[in-house]
Design a protein around this motif. Structure first.
Motif, PDB file in Angstrom:
ATOM      1  N   ARG A   7      -2.726  15.952  -2.613  1.00 16.96           N
ATOM      2  CA  ARG A   7      -0.924  16.342  -2.330  1.00 16.96           C
ATOM      3  C   ARG A   7      -0.215  15.294  -1.927  1.00 16.96           C
ATOM      4  O   ARG A   7      -1.154  14.376  -1.142  1.00 16.96           O
ATOM      5  CB  ARG A   7      -1.209  17.784  -1.759  1.00 16.96           C
ATOM      6  N   CYS A   8       0.575  15.399  -1.752  1.00 20.72           N
ATOM      7  CA  CYS A   8       1.535  14.635  -1.578  1.00 20.72           C
ATOM      8  C   CYS A   8       2.283  14.786  -0.286  1.00 20.72           C
ATOM      9  O   CYS A   8       2.010  15.580   0.407  1.00 20.72           O
ATOM     10  CB  CYS A   8       3.692  14.599  -2.289  1.00 20.72           C
ATOM     11  N   GLN A   9       3.171  13.494   0.604  1.00 25.78           N
ATOM     12  CA  GLN A   9       3.177  13.306   1.732  1.00 25.78           C
ATOM     13  C   GLN A   9       3.706  15.102   2.326  1.00 25.78           C
ATOM     14  O   GLN A   9       3.956  15.363   2.958  1.00 25.78           O
ATOM     15  CB  GLN A   9       3.524  12.224   2.273  1.00 25.78           C
ATOM     16  N   ASP A  20       2.137   4.844  -5.498  1.00 31.38           N
ATOM     17  CA  ASP A  20       3.242   5.270  -3.815  1.00 31.38           C
ATOM     18  C   ASP A  20       1.559   4.582  -3.438  1.00 31.38           C
ATOM     19  O   ASP A  20       2.328   4.722  -1.508  1.00 31.38           O
ATOM     20  CB  ASP A  20       4.208   6.896  -4.016  1.00 31.38           C
ATOM     21  N   THR A  57       1.905   3.887   0.813  1.00 35.60           N
ATOM     22  CA  THR A  57       1.470   5.216   1.327  1.00 35.60           C
ATOM     23  C   THR A  57      -0.100   4.596   2.536  1.00 35.60           C
ATOM     24  O   THR A  57      -0.397   5.231   3.549  1.00 35.60           O
ATOM     25  CB  THR A  57       1.682   6.574   1.202  1.00 35.60           C
ATOM     26  N   GLN A  58      -0.781   4.141   1.464  1.00 39.97           N
ATOM     27  CA  GLN A  58      -2.448   3.967   2.331  1.00 39.97           C
ATOM     28  C   GLN A  58      -2.511   2.316   2.630  1.00 39.97           C
ATOM     29  O   GLN A  58      -1.805   1.488   2.464  1.00 39.97           O
ATOM     30  CB  GLN A  58      -2.994   3.923   1.030  1.00 39.97           C
ATOM     31  N   CYS A  73       9.160  15.793  -5.683  1.00 42.08           N
ATOM     32  CA  CYS A  73       9.480  14.416  -4.515  1.00 42.08           C
ATOM     33  C   CYS A  73       9.633  12.895  -5.633  1.00 42.08           C
ATOM     34  O   CYS A  73       9.761  11.998  -4.490  1.00 42.08           O
ATOM     35  CB  CYS A  73       8.295  14.110  -3.043  1.00 42.08           C
ATOM     36  N   PHE A 108       6.884  11.248  -5.968  1.00 40.30           N
ATOM     37  CA  PHE A 108       6.297  10.998  -5.622  1.00 40.30           C
ATOM     38  C   PHE A 108       4.617  10.771  -7.010  1.00 40.30           C
ATOM     39  O   PHE A 108       4.315  11.690  -7.551  1.00 40.30           O
ATOM     40  CB  PHE A 108       5.752  10.960  -4.871  1.00 40.30           C
ATOM     41  N   ARG A 118      -9.059   9.977  -2.927  1.00 36.83           N
ATOM     42  CA  ARG A 118      -8.344  11.042  -1.991  1.00 36.83           C
ATOM     43  C   ARG A 118      -8.977  12.316  -1.995  1.00 36.83           C
ATOM     44  O   ARG A 118      -9.604  13.113  -1.510  1.00 36.83           O
ATOM     45  CB  ARG A 118      -7.041  11.243  -2.070  1.00 36.83           C
ATOM     46  N   GLN A 163      -4.228  14.724   1.550  1.00 31.27           N
ATOM     47  CA  GLN A 163      -2.661  14.359   1.654  1.00 31.27           C
ATOM     48  C   GLN A 163      -2.502  12.787   1.764  1.00 31.27           C
ATOM     49  O   GLN A 163      -3.803  12.807   2.376  1.00 31.27           O
ATOM     50  CB  GLN A 163      -1.829  15.094   2.922  1.00 31.27           C
ATOM     51  N   LEU A 164      -1.659  11.950   1.015  1.00 28.47           N
ATOM     52  CA  LEU A 164      -1.348  10.844   1.473  1.00 28.47           C
ATOM     53  C   LEU A 164      -0.487  10.814   2.765  1.00 28.47           C
ATOM     54  O   LEU A 164       0.704  11.242   2.310  1.00 28.47           O
ATOM     55  CB  LEU A 164      -0.809  10.139   0.268  1.00 28.47           C
ATOM     56  N   ARG A 165      -0.780  10.153   3.449  1.00 26.50           N
ATOM     57  CA  ARG A 165      -0.506   9.722   5.144  1.00 26.50           C
ATOM     58  C   ARG A 165      -0.274   8.545   5.542  1.00 26.50           C
ATOM     59  O   ARG A 165      -1.306   7.545   5.181  1.00 26.50           O
ATOM     60  CB  ARG A 165      -0.586  11.019   6.370  1.00 26.50           C
TER      61      ARG A 165
END
Length: 108
Positions: free
Chosen positions: A20-22, A48, A52-53, A78, A80, A90, A106-108
């Protein structure tokens, strides 16, 4: 069943997977520029995962984009985008829910 066997072989467990996206929206597979499987509101993109990573984009020496051979995963809400290499990473790190129904990366 067969799907559980495939999940176990590819990801180490038989649960459902959703990267999933953020914001928590599931990413949609769009394929690559040469082999599209879907479409987005825009064609030019860059992974992205680069921003984000901590590891950056995992595609290679450069960032995956519409100029590379990388497949794209996309969140239309988003805007994204992430490349197939970051998506696969992921998937392997997706934490599993206690009941085993859904795994979410999730990418955070």
């Amino acid at each position: 069943g067969a799907l559980s066997d495939v999940r176990a072989k590819m990801f180490g467990h038989s649960n459902s997977i959703a990267v999933r996206c953020q914001a928590g929206h599931p990413l949609l597979p769009l394929g690559s520029a040469a082999r599209p499987t879907g479409a987005a509101a825009y064609r030019q993109w860059a992974c992205d995962g680069a921003r984000t990573q901590a590891s950056g984009c995992l595609f290679g020496p450069g960032i995956a984009s519409h100029l590379t051979t990388a497949a794209r995963y996309h969140c239309p809400s988003c805007r994204f985008d992430i490349c197939e290499c970051c998506y696969r990473a992921r998937l392997k790190k997706a934490p599993c829910a206690e009941d085993g129904d859904v795994c979410v990366g999730q990418l955070r």
